[in-house]
Write an enzyme that holds these catalytic residues in place. Structure first.
Site, short mmCIF file in Angstrom:
data_model
loop_
_atom_site.label_atom_id
_atom_site.label_comp_id
_atom_site.label_asym_id
_atom_site.label_seq_id
_atom_site.Cartn_x
_atom_site.Cartn_y
_atom_site.Cartn_z
N CYS A 11 0.87 -1.18 0.00
CA CYS A 11 0.00 0.00 0.00
C CYS A 11 0.91 1.23 0.00
O CYS A 11 2.13 1.10 0.04
CB CYS A 11 -0.88 -0.04 1.25
SG CYS A 11 -2.56 0.52 0.96
N CYS A 83 -4.11 -0.41 -3.03
CA CYS A 83 -4.54 0.94 -3.44
C CYS A 83 -3.94 1.25 -4.80
O CYS A 83 -2.94 0.65 -5.20
CB CYS A 83 -4.13 1.99 -2.41
SG CYS A 83 -2.36 2.25 -2.25
N CYS A 90 4.29 0.26 -8.00
CA CYS A 90 4.84 -1.01 -7.52
C CYS A 90 6.18 -1.28 -8.20
O CYS A 90 6.28 -1.21 -9.42
CB CYS A 90 3.86 -2.14 -7.82
SG CYS A 90 4.37 -3.73 -7.16
#
Length: 140
Positions: A11, A83, A90
């Protein structure tokens, strides 16, 4: 490390949703999965998240927000972003790592205009239960 499948919940701040997901997974599937959580921009564990998890009997005692760089050098079987910011930012993982995106509302954002502490806790409790349900049905 064990032979259990390794999951990383990712997250933005590693302060709320990913902490809840990590705690629920340990509590419900600790024998099946080795679980970690991290943030792309770690903050501190949200006190309201800790409070509602304590209410559910799954305390965040000993949890702290951390970056991906602080995690052990392991190959994750699954990286689950919770999210959109984490999904978009990422970092790279080896091709053998499966990436999943399972978005949940952001309780701190939903609680920012609450008229009382009790009202502020409502989105935390709702998201806590949504994450619990997701984890209960987890079959990776």
């Amino acid at each position: 490390m064990s032979d259990r499948k390794r999951i990383l919940y990712l997250c933005t701040g590693n302060s709320c949703r990913s902490q809840m997901a990590e705690a629920w997974t340990r509590a419900i599937h600790g024998d099946r999965y080795e679980v970690f959580s991290a943030g792309v921009e770690p903050k501190t564990v949200d006190p309201r998240a800790a409070r509602v998890m304590e209410e559910a009997g799954v305390p965040l005692t000993g949890h702290r927000s951390k970056s991906i760089d602080e995690l052990p050098q392991v190959d994750f079987h699954f990286v689950i972003t919770l999210c959109s910011h984490a999904q978009e930012t990422c970092p790279y993982f080896p091709a053998s790592t499966q990436r999943l995106h399972v978005p949940f509302d952001d309780p701190p954002r939903l609680a920012q205009d609450a008229a009382s502490e009790e009202e502020a806790l409502q989105p935390y409790r709702r998201v806590r239960e949504e994450i619990r349900k997701f984890v209960e049905e987890l079959n990776l």
